[in-house]
Design a protein around this motif. Structure first.
Motif, PDB file in Angstrom:
ATOM      1  N   TRP A   1       0.879  -1.301  -0.049  1.00 46.79           N
ATOM      2  CA  TRP A   1       0.181  -0.032  -0.088  1.00 46.79           C
ATOM      3  C   TRP A   1       0.769   1.301   0.002  1.00 46.79           C
ATOM      4  N   LEU A   2       1.932   1.040   0.745  1.00 44.89           N
ATOM      5  CA  LEU A   2       3.049   2.367   0.690  1.00 44.89           C
ATOM      6  C   LEU A   2       3.377   2.462  -0.691  1.00 44.89           C
ATOM      7  N   LEU A   3       3.785   1.455  -1.515  1.00 47.73           N
ATOM      8  CA  LEU A   3       4.335   1.454  -2.532  1.00 47.73           C
ATOM      9  C   LEU A   3       3.223   2.205  -3.609  1.00 47.73           C
ATOM     10  N   ILE A   4       2.265   1.882  -3.548  1.00 48.90           N
ATOM     11  CA  ILE A   4       1.008   2.429  -4.503  1.00 48.90           C
ATOM     12  C   ILE A   4       1.038   3.815  -3.991  1.00 48.90           C
ATOM     13  N   LEU A   5       0.971   4.238  -2.732  1.00 45.07           N
ATOM     14  CA  LEU A   5       0.882   5.806  -2.356  1.00 45.07           C
ATOM     15  C   LEU A   5       2.079   6.398  -2.896  1.00 45.07           C
ATOM     16  N   CYS A   6       3.316   5.991  -2.709  1.00 44.70           N
ATOM     17  CA  CYS A   6       4.551   6.845  -3.165  1.00 44.70           C
ATOM     18  C   CYS A   6       4.545   6.846  -4.655  1.00 44.70           C
ATOM     19  N   SER A   7       3.981   5.703  -5.380  1.00 45.71           N
ATOM     20  CA  SER A   7       3.867   6.131  -6.756  1.00 45.71           C
ATOM     21  C   SER A   7       3.055   6.797  -7.354  1.00 45.71           C
ATOM     22  N   LEU A   8       1.703   6.990  -6.568  1.00 47.65           N
ATOM     23  CA  LEU A   8       0.913   8.079  -7.036  1.00 47.65           C
ATOM     24  C   LEU A   8       1.068   9.611  -6.789  1.00 47.65           C
ATOM     25  N   VAL A   9       1.964   9.505  -5.550  1.00 42.45           N
ATOM     26  CA  VAL A   9       2.552  10.915  -5.186  1.00 42.45           C
ATOM     27  C   VAL A   9       3.493  11.281  -6.290  1.00 42.45           C
ATOM     28  N   LEU A  10       4.271  10.000  -6.760  1.00 40.93           N
ATOM     29  CA  LEU A  10       5.189  10.633  -7.586  1.00 40.93           C
ATOM     30  C   LEU A  10       4.407  11.103  -9.175  1.00 40.93           C
ATOM     31  N   VAL A  11       3.322  10.501  -9.505  1.00 35.63           N
ATOM     32  CA  VAL A  11       2.859  10.941 -10.651  1.00 35.63           C
ATOM     33  C   VAL A  11       2.288  12.092 -10.430  1.00 35.63           C
ATOM     34  N   LEU A  12       1.557  12.354  -9.221  1.00 40.03           N
ATOM     35  CA  LEU A  12       0.851  13.913  -9.038  1.00 40.03           C
ATOM     36  C   LEU A  12       2.122  14.789  -9.201  1.00 40.03           C
ATOM     37  N   ALA A  13       3.348  14.481  -8.542  1.00 41.56           N
ATOM     38  CA  ALA A  13       4.483  15.575  -8.557  1.00 41.56           C
ATOM     39  C   ALA A  13       4.979  15.862  -9.909  1.00 41.56           C
ATOM     40  N   TYR A  14       4.981  14.710 -10.922  1.00 40.36           N
ATOM     41  CA  TYR A  14       5.293  15.273 -12.127  1.00 40.36           C
ATOM     42  C   TYR A  14       4.323  15.738 -12.834  1.00 40.36           C
ATOM     43  N   VAL A  15       2.980  15.512 -12.758  1.00 47.64           N
ATOM     44  CA  VAL A  15       2.078  16.022 -13.458  1.00 47.64           C
ATOM     45  C   VAL A  15       2.052  17.742 -13.171  1.00 47.64           C
ATOM     46  N   GLY A  16       2.323  17.907 -11.668  1.00 50.46           N
ATOM     47  CA  GLY A  16       2.428  19.196 -11.090  1.00 50.46           C
ATOM     48  C   GLY A  16       3.624  20.022 -11.849  1.00 50.46           C
ATOM     49  N   LEU A  17       4.744  19.334 -11.867  1.00 51.29           N
ATOM     50  CA  LEU A  17       5.919  19.894 -12.263  1.00 51.29           C
ATOM     51  C   LEU A  17       5.548  20.368 -13.799  1.00 51.29           C
ATOM     52  N   VAL A  18       5.036  19.592 -14.764  1.00 52.93           N
ATOM     53  CA  VAL A  18       4.898  19.762 -16.126  1.00 52.93           C
ATOM     54  C   VAL A  18       3.592  20.689 -16.155  1.00 52.93           C
ATOM     55  N   ALA A  19       2.611  20.868 -15.340  1.00 50.05           N
ATOM     56  CA  ALA A  19       1.756  22.063 -15.472  1.00 50.05           C
ATOM     57  C   ALA A  19       2.271  23.307 -14.939  1.00 50.05           C
ATOM     58  N   GLY A  20       3.181  23.466 -14.048  1.00 53.13           N
ATOM     59  CA  GLY A  20       3.971  24.499 -13.407  1.00 53.13           C
ATOM     60  C   GLY A  20       4.610  25.095 -14.571  1.00 53.13           C
ATOM     61  N   LEU A  21       5.530  24.120 -15.265  1.00 53.96           N
ATOM     62  CA  LEU A  21       6.374  24.740 -16.358  1.00 53.96           C
ATOM     63  C   LEU A  21       5.545  25.247 -17.592  1.00 53.96           C
ATOM     64  N   GLY A  22       4.519  24.746 -17.870  1.00 54.75           N
ATOM     65  CA  GLY A  22       3.388  25.175 -19.042  1.00 54.75           C
ATOM     66  C   GLY A  22       2.794  26.281 -18.428  1.00 54.75           C
ATOM     67  N   VAL A  23       2.536  26.856 -17.165  1.00 54.89           N
ATOM     68  CA  VAL A  23       2.205  27.985 -16.759  1.00 54.89           C
ATOM     69  C   VAL A  23       3.219  28.994 -16.882  1.00 54.89           C
ATOM     70  N   LEU A  24       4.682  28.627 -16.395  1.00 58.60           N
ATOM     71  CA  LEU A  24       5.562  29.622 -16.423  1.00 58.60           C
ATOM     72  C   LEU A  24       5.913  29.881 -17.683  1.00 58.60           C
ATOM     73  N   SER A  25       6.038  29.048 -18.842  1.00 56.52           N
ATOM     74  CA  SER A  25       6.192  29.221 -20.288  1.00 56.52           C
ATOM     75  C   SER A  25       5.060  30.201 -20.755  1.00 56.52           C
ATOM     76  N   ASP A  26       4.097  29.991 -20.486  1.00 57.75           N
ATOM     77  CA  ASP A  26       2.795  30.651 -21.127  1.00 57.75           C
ATOM     78  C   ASP A  26       2.745  32.107 -20.535  1.00 57.75           C
ATOM     79  N   SER A  27       3.132  32.471 -19.247  1.00 61.04           N
ATOM     80  CA  SER A  27       3.406  33.661 -18.704  1.00 61.04           C
ATOM     81  C   SER A  27       4.699  34.438 -19.281  1.00 61.04           C
ATOM     82  N   ALA A  28       5.533  33.845 -19.476  1.00 59.20           N
ATOM     83  CA  ALA A  28       6.978  34.352 -20.206  1.00 59.20           C
ATOM     84  C   ALA A  28       6.699  34.839 -21.483  1.00 59.20           C
ATOM     85  N   SER A  29       5.711  34.290 -22.148  1.00 62.19           N
ATOM     86  CA  SER A  29       5.479  34.896 -23.570  1.00 62.19           C
ATOM     87  C   SER A  29       4.467  36.008 -23.573  1.00 62.19           C
TER      88      SER A  29
END
Length: 121
Positions: A93-121
């Motif tokens: 259960w901890l492995l599944i929780l950690c993997s879901l947290v990693l997926v959410l962190a990656y999605v948050g990173l990609v979304a944050g970079l998208g917002v930053l690149s959109d606001s820069a232009s």
């Protein structure tokens, strides 16, 4: 048979094993090793993060049902390896929780970079 060797085949040897509990423990240990690998080698996680996360999730998916089967079989065997199976269930259960947290962190990173690149232009 010779001397001190024992034959391990036969119906009593097969009944005394709690194979699902052992499979669950190995899957949980492999998944925990993947977490250690993520922490120890951040560059590899950046390159192969999806594979690490997918294998961690799959290890959790193997550990949980195998742990439950090991607990049930351990009950019939008089408590043999029931503790190992419980640890494997919790680790799964901890492995599944950690993997879901990693997926959410990656999605948050990609979304944050998208917002930053959109606001820069």
């Amino acid at each position: 048979m010779t001397g001190n060797t024992q034959q391990t085949t036969g119906p009593t040897a097969i009944r005394s094993r709690n194979t699902p509990a052992r499979v669950a423990v190995w899957a949980a240990a492999l998944g925990a090793g993947l977490i250690v690998a993520i922490v120890a080698t951040p560059m590899f996680w950046l390159m192969y993060g999806g594979l690490y996360t997918a294998f961690m999730f799959l290890c959790g998916l193997v550990a949980i049902p195998a742990g439950h089967l090991g607990r049930r079989r351990g009950k019939r065997l008089g408590g043999r390896d029931r503790g190992k199976a419980l640890v494997a269930i919790l680790t799964g259960w901890l492995l599944i929780l950690c993997s879901l947290v990693l997926v959410l962190a990656y999605v948050g990173l990609v979304a944050g970079l998208g917002v930053l690149s959109d606001s820069a232009s």
